[in-house]
Design an enzyme around this catalytic site. Structure first.
Site, PDB file in Angstrom:
ATOM      1  CG  ASN A  17      -1.721   1.241   1.393  1.00  0.00           C
ATOM      2  OD1 ASN A  17      -1.771   2.071   0.479  1.00  0.00           O
ATOM      3  ND2 ASN A  17      -2.373   1.391   2.544  1.00  0.00           N
ATOM      4  CD1 TRP A  18       3.371   0.908  -2.890  1.00  0.00           C
ATOM      5  CD2 TRP A  18       3.490   2.086  -4.788  1.00  0.00           C
ATOM      6  NE1 TRP A  18       4.055   0.157  -3.815  1.00  0.00           N
ATOM      7  CE2 TRP A  18       4.139   0.852  -4.984  1.00  0.00           C
ATOM      8  CE3 TRP A  18       3.431   2.999  -5.858  1.00  0.00           C
ATOM      9  CZ2 TRP A  18       4.732   0.511  -6.210  1.00  0.00           C
ATOM     10  CZ3 TRP A  18       4.019   2.652  -7.066  1.00  0.00           C
ATOM     11  CH2 TRP A  18       4.665   1.423  -7.238  1.00  0.00           C
ATOM     12  CE  LYS A  19      -0.133   3.244   4.768  1.00  0.00           C
ATOM     13  NZ  LYS A  19       0.038   3.343   6.211  1.00  0.00           N
ATOM     14  CG  HIS A 107      -5.730   1.912   5.267  1.00  0.00           C
ATOM     15  ND1 HIS A 107      -5.273   2.856   6.157  1.00  0.00           N
ATOM     16  CD2 HIS A 107      -4.725   1.020   5.103  1.00  0.00           C
ATOM     17  CE1 HIS A 107      -4.033   2.538   6.507  1.00  0.00           C
ATOM     18  NE2 HIS A 107      -3.667   1.437   5.880  1.00  0.00           N
ATOM     19  CD  GLU A 109      -2.820   5.497   6.752  1.00  0.00           C
ATOM     20  OE1 GLU A 109      -2.847   5.609   5.516  1.00  0.00           O
ATOM     21  OE2 GLU A 109      -1.867   4.984   7.380  1.00  0.00           O
ATOM     22  CD  GLU A 179      -3.227  -2.366   7.385  1.00  0.00           C
ATOM     23  OE1 GLU A 179      -2.240  -2.681   6.739  1.00  0.00           O
ATOM     24  OE2 GLU A 179      -3.782  -1.245   7.288  1.00  0.00           O
ATOM     25  N   GLY A 185       2.862   2.391  10.805  1.00  0.00           N
ATOM     26  CA  GLY A 185       3.812   3.492  10.642  1.00  0.00           C
ATOM     27  C   GLY A 185       4.544   3.853  11.915  1.00  0.00           C
ATOM     28  CB  SER A 224       5.623  -1.708  11.841  1.00  0.00           C
ATOM     29  OG  SER A 224       5.227  -0.370  12.123  1.00  0.00           O
ATOM     30  N   GLY A 245       3.026  -1.075   4.246  1.00  0.00           N
ATOM     31  CA  GLY A 245       3.044   0.350   3.944  1.00  0.00           C
ATOM     32  C   GLY A 245       4.448   0.802   3.586  1.00  0.00           C
ATOM     33  N   GLY A 246       5.116   1.445   4.548  1.00  0.00           N
ATOM     34  CA  GLY A 246       6.411   2.081   4.310  1.00  0.00           C
ATOM     35  C   GLY A 246       7.413   1.208   3.574  1.00  0.00           C
TER      36      GLY A 246
END
Ligand code: 13P
Length: 262
Positions: A17-19, A107, A109, A179, A185, A224, A245-246
């Protein structure tokens, strides 16, 4: 299909997930770099999905098709309606036309920053299924909820609301991402045991409503995930993959996560 570790017929799925990161030009490079680091055996074992921002989907699709890559395309969100006066929104049929296979729905977010409720997530999931794609429905508790002992109740309520009215065939093809919000993150991962036990809870909760369709549902862990913790997570019977993610923004790291058994 890999049949190891009790995942049965469920093929591992690792999704990035590149956000809100990457221009379309950067996305082309990221997809190409990732493809150089993966071989046929990796793709046989793991379904690899990237979820770039909307503006990069067409470019990523073009690279994937032109180079015959086995990387699958995912989107990060969609509107529940197929079309209409919804300025700034993108619909599920529009994504399906771009060869998008997966769409993230709910998600944390989006739930936290854009006030998405379970009812909205439910409408999105149905729109995604209706357009012939697979939803990646996200659930997960806050730190306060976990510390109060409410994590399972929160996740059960999110599943009930987000999946209401979805039929059994769609449930068996569905992806759920657990999640925990406190792990996203933050560099703080849920322990493999905690993540594994919540994944089992998710499967049994789905099973109590949809029966054996739950055996097909793929359950991902997200929060993470990195090359150092993925193997321990994947060793759990009910964790079928990860939503990353990251670490998915770095093709080296993401490829190492995909090749977690090495
Ligand atoms: P991080 O891997 O950066 O913690 O993000 C997890 C996530 O939200 C994936 O959807």
């Amino acid at each position: 299909m890999t049949g190891r570790r009790g995942h049965g017929v469920r093929k591992d799925l690792i999704a990035g997930n590149w956000k809100m990161n990457s221009t379309h030009l950067e996305a082309i490079q990221m997809v190409q770099k990732l493809s150089y680091r993966l071989d046929v055996a990796d793709h046989d074992r793991v379904e690899v999905v990237v979820c770039p921002p909307f503006t990069a989907l067409r470019s990523a699709q073009t690279v994937i098709e032109a180079d015959g890559l086995q990387i699958r395309l995912g989107a990060q969100n969609c509107h529940p309606d197929a079309a209409g006066a919804h300025t700034g929104e993108v619909s599920a049929p529009m994504l399906a036309k771009l060869s998008v296979r997966y769409v993230i729905a709910g998600h944390s977010e989006r739930r936290q920053l854009f006030a998405e409720t379970d009812a909205i997530v439910n409408r999105k999931a149905k729109a995604i299924i209706g357009a012939g794609m697979t939803p990646i429905v996200c659930v997960g508790e806050t730190l306060e909820q976990r510390e109060a002992g409410d994590a399972e109740a929160v996740v059960a309520a999110q599943l009930g609301g987000s999946l209401a009215g979805v039929d059994a065939p769609a449930i068996s093809g569905l992806v759920v991402a657990y999640e925990p919000i406190w792990a996203i993150g933050t560099g703080r991962t849920a322990s493999a045991d905690d993540a594994g036990s919540m994944a089992s809870f998710v499967r049994s909760t789905i099973g109590s409503r949809w029966g054996e369709a739950a055996d097909g549902t793929r359950i991902l862990y997200g929060g993470s995930v990195n090359p150092g913790n993925i193997a321990g997570l994947m060793a759990k019977d009910d964790i079928d993959g990860a939503l990353v993610g990251g670490a998915s923004l770095d093709p080296d790291q993401f490829a190492s996560i995909v090749r977690y058994w090495l």
